[in-house]
Design an enzyme around this catalytic site. Structure first.
Site, PDB file in Angstrom:
ATOM      1  N   GLY A  24       0.798  -1.527  -0.089  1.00  0.00           N
ATOM      2  CA  GLY A  24       0.017  -0.118   0.048  1.00  0.00           C
ATOM      3  C   GLY A  24       0.953   1.400   0.143  1.00  0.00           C
ATOM      4  CB  ALA A  25       4.306   1.933  -1.329  1.00  0.00           C
ATOM      5  CE1 TYR A  58      -9.461   0.283   7.643  1.00  0.00           C
ATOM      6  CE2 TYR A  58     -10.694   0.386  10.605  1.00  0.00           C
ATOM      7  CZ  TYR A  58      -9.251   0.923   9.316  1.00  0.00           C
ATOM      8  OH  TYR A  58      -8.147   1.379   9.313  1.00  0.00           O
ATOM      9  CB  ALA A  86     -13.773  -7.797  12.494  1.00  0.00           C
ATOM     10  CE  LYS A 143      -7.032  -2.158   8.681  1.00  0.00           C
ATOM     11  NZ  LYS A 143      -4.724  -1.771   8.582  1.00  0.00           N
ATOM     12  CB  ILE A 178      -2.697   9.382  10.347  1.00  0.00           C
ATOM     13  CG1 ILE A 178      -2.955   8.458  11.851  1.00  0.00           C
ATOM     14  CG2 ILE A 178      -1.233  10.132   9.996  1.00  0.00           C
ATOM     15  CD1 ILE A 178      -1.468   9.382  12.571  1.00  0.00           C
TER      16      ILE A 178
HETATM   17  N1  LIG Z   1      -4.780   7.189   8.122  1.00  0.00           N
HETATM   18  C1  LIG Z   1      -5.528   7.201   9.215  1.00  0.00           C
HETATM   19  O1  LIG Z   1      -5.832   7.813  10.010  1.00  0.00           O
HETATM   20  C2  LIG Z   1      -5.504   5.279   9.534  1.00  0.00           C
HETATM   21  C3  LIG Z   1      -5.991   5.480  10.839  1.00  0.00           C
HETATM   22  C4  LIG Z   1      -5.885   3.724  11.232  1.00  0.00           C
HETATM   23  C5  LIG Z   1      -5.593   2.778  10.771  1.00  0.00           C
HETATM   24  N2  LIG Z   1      -4.599   3.551   9.112  1.00  0.00           N
HETATM   25  C6  LIG Z   1      -4.474   2.007   8.570  1.00  0.00           C
HETATM   26  O2  LIG Z   1      -3.181   2.130   8.249  1.00  0.00           O
HETATM   27  C7  LIG Z   1      -3.050   1.700   6.416  1.00  0.00           C
HETATM   28  C8  LIG Z   1      -2.423   2.979   5.733  1.00  0.00           C
HETATM   29  O3  LIG Z   1      -3.847   4.042   5.387  1.00  0.00           O
HETATM   30  P1  LIG Z   1      -4.320   5.165   4.255  1.00  0.00           P
HETATM   31  O4  LIG Z   1      -4.918   6.539   5.903  1.00  0.00           O
HETATM   32  O5  LIG Z   1      -2.802   5.471   3.832  1.00  0.00           O
HETATM   33  O6  LIG Z   1      -5.388   4.558   3.357  1.00  0.00           O
HETATM   34  P2  LIG Z   1      -4.342   5.001   1.515  1.00  0.00           P
HETATM   35  O7  LIG Z   1      -6.472   4.566   1.867  1.00  0.00           O
HETATM   36  O8  LIG Z   1      -4.166   6.335   1.422  1.00  0.00           O
HETATM   37  O9  LIG Z   1      -3.672   4.623   1.078  1.00  0.00           O
HETATM   38  C9  LIG Z   1      -3.974   2.626   1.484  1.00  0.00           C
HETATM   39  C10 LIG Z   1      -2.601   2.371   0.143  1.00  0.00           C
HETATM   40  O10 LIG Z   1      -3.309   0.541   0.064  1.00  0.00           O
HETATM   41  C11 LIG Z   1      -3.786   0.201  -1.813  1.00  0.00           C
HETATM   42  N3  LIG Z   1      -4.484  -0.339  -1.366  1.00  0.00           N
HETATM   43  C12 LIG Z   1      -5.514  -1.020  -1.568  1.00  0.00           C
HETATM   44  N4  LIG Z   1      -5.832  -2.049  -1.092  1.00  0.00           N
HETATM   45  C13 LIG Z   1      -4.823  -3.053  -1.683  1.00  0.00           C
HETATM   46  C14 LIG Z   1      -4.916  -4.477  -2.484  1.00  0.00           C
HETATM   47  N5  LIG Z   1      -5.437  -5.369  -2.240  1.00  0.00           N
HETATM   48  N6  LIG Z   1      -3.036  -4.051  -2.768  1.00  0.00           N
HETATM   49  C15 LIG Z   1      -2.231  -3.263  -2.304  1.00  0.00           C
HETATM   50  N7  LIG Z   1      -2.724  -1.896  -2.794  1.00  0.00           N
HETATM   51  C16 LIG Z   1      -3.861  -1.864  -2.124  1.00  0.00           C
HETATM   52  C17 LIG Z   1      -4.388   1.570  -2.313  1.00  0.00           C
HETATM   53  O11 LIG Z   1      -4.093   1.717  -3.031  1.00  0.00           O
HETATM   54  C18 LIG Z   1      -2.854   3.242  -1.102  1.00  0.00           C
HETATM   55  O12 LIG Z   1      -2.216   3.183  -2.166  1.00  0.00           O
HETATM   56  C19 LIG Z   1      -4.303   0.911   6.020  1.00  0.00           C
HETATM   57  O13 LIG Z   1      -4.528  -0.517   6.477  1.00  0.00           O
HETATM   58  C20 LIG Z   1      -5.753   1.945   6.769  1.00  0.00           C
HETATM   59  O14 LIG Z   1      -6.258   0.773   7.530  1.00  0.00           O
HETATM   60  C21 LIG Z   1      -4.944   4.530   8.691  1.00  0.00           C
END
Ligand SMILES: NC(=O)c1ccc[n+]([C@@H]2O[C@H](COP(=O)([O-])OP(=O)(O)OC[C@H]3O[C@@H](n4cnc5c(N)ncnc54)[C@H](O)[C@@H]3O)[C@@H](O)[C@H]2O)c1
Length: 252
Positions: free
Chosen positions: A13-14, A159, A161, A163, A192
């Site tokens: 997810g980079a 979601y 569950a 996590k 975030i």
């Molecule tokens: N941003 C927050 O406040 C927050 C809070 C709690 C948890 N998280 C967790 O942090 C992680 C990143 O969150 P974010 O806010 O950067 O989300 P985001 O949606 O901005 O980025 C997620 C990335 O994952 C990629 N992705 C999605 N499905 C995929 C798949 N099947 N295979 C490969 N890549 C895939 C997307 O294309 C995207 O680039 C997630 O796991 C999210 O649950 C984020």
């Protein structure tokens, strides 16, 4: 330093958000980095972005992989091993969040979220196990969420569950791998600032901010710094842990 002797990190997810900030930080930490994402357009944008502008091509790989596809994960691991012959750090960050109400979650949506967020974490970790065991060192870092600890701020049951499941996997892998110099930890963020937040209702966001003890949202770079610490040699006594980064929303 020779590129083959650098540590190698895989970040899922980079292509944006937290994963991108983490991959950027690990490059700065002098690791070679594999950027994994299933958003091809975003990966292509990244190729031209300033983050990679000054990084030589032999220090990173951009792979279009869906983390819910177990065969594709295996191919990604093989490509990484083919290029650098080692995998030191795996960051299971790819995740999809939906806010669907309890009554409206379908079986398809449930399965999709669980197979990306939880299945991706399990099968990617499984795919690097033997490599890290042979190296007698490794770091696995799972990006969980406040939702997996305390229930939803803004997310659906599937979601939350998934996590919570990541937190259990963190402990299972940490206990199983502790004899091999491999640590497994979770990071649990809340609120975030990332592109994902831009999709949320502004009124809900303002309300959320008022409820955060430090009265602001977190920054992706702050999460990346935490991951960088867990990936470092300094963190070798930390395993099976969940590090919260939530502005004080959850104190335990
Ligand atoms: N941003 C927050 O406040 C927050 C809070 C709690 C948890 N998280 C967790 O942090 C992680 C990143 O969150 P974010 O806010 O950067 O989300 P985001 O949606 O901005 O980025 C997620 C990335 O994952 C990629 N992705 C999605 N499905 C995929 C798949 N099947 N295979 C490969 N890549 C895939 C997307 O294309 C995207 O680039 C997630 O796991 C999210 O649950 C984020």
């Amino acid at each position: 330093m020779n590129t083959k002797s650098r540590k190698v990190a895989i970040v899922t997810g980079a292509a944006q958000g937290l994963g991108l900030a983490i991959a950027d930080k690990l490059l700065t930490d002098d690791m070679n980095v594999v950027f994994i994402d299933n958003n091809d357009a975003q990966l292509n944008e990244l190729r031209k972005s300033k983050i990679l502008k000054d990084v030589t091509e032999d220090r990173f790989m951009l792979l279009n992989i869906d983390v819910s596809d177990v065969e594709a994960i295996q191919q990604g691991v093989e490509k990484t091993m083919g290029a650098w012959g080692r995998i030191d750090v795996l960051v299971n960050n790819a995740g999809v969040r939906k806010e669907t109400a309890l009554e409206d979650v379908t079986a398809d949506e449930w399965n999709a979220i669980l197979s990306i967020n939880l299945g991706g974490t399990f099968f990617f970790s499984q795919a690097v196990l033997e490599i890290m065991k042979k190296q007698k060192q490794g770091r696995i870092i799972n990006m969980s969420s406040f939702g997996g600890q305390a229930g939803p701020l803004t997310s659906g049951a599937h979601y939350c569950a998934s996590k919570a499941g990541q937190l259990a996997l963190t402990k299972v892998f940490a206990r199983s791998l502790s004899d091999y110099g491999i640590t497994v930890n979770a990071v649990s963020p809340a609120a975030i600032e990332t592109p994902e937040m831009e999709k949320m209702d502004p009124d809900k966001l303002e309300n959320m901010k008022t409820g955060i003890p430090v009265k602001r949202f977190g920054k992706a770079e702050e999460v990346a710094d935490m991951v960088s610490y867990l990936a470092s040699d300094s963190a070798s006594y930390v395993t099976g842990a969940t590090l919260d980064i939530n502005g004080g929303l959850l104190m335990r």
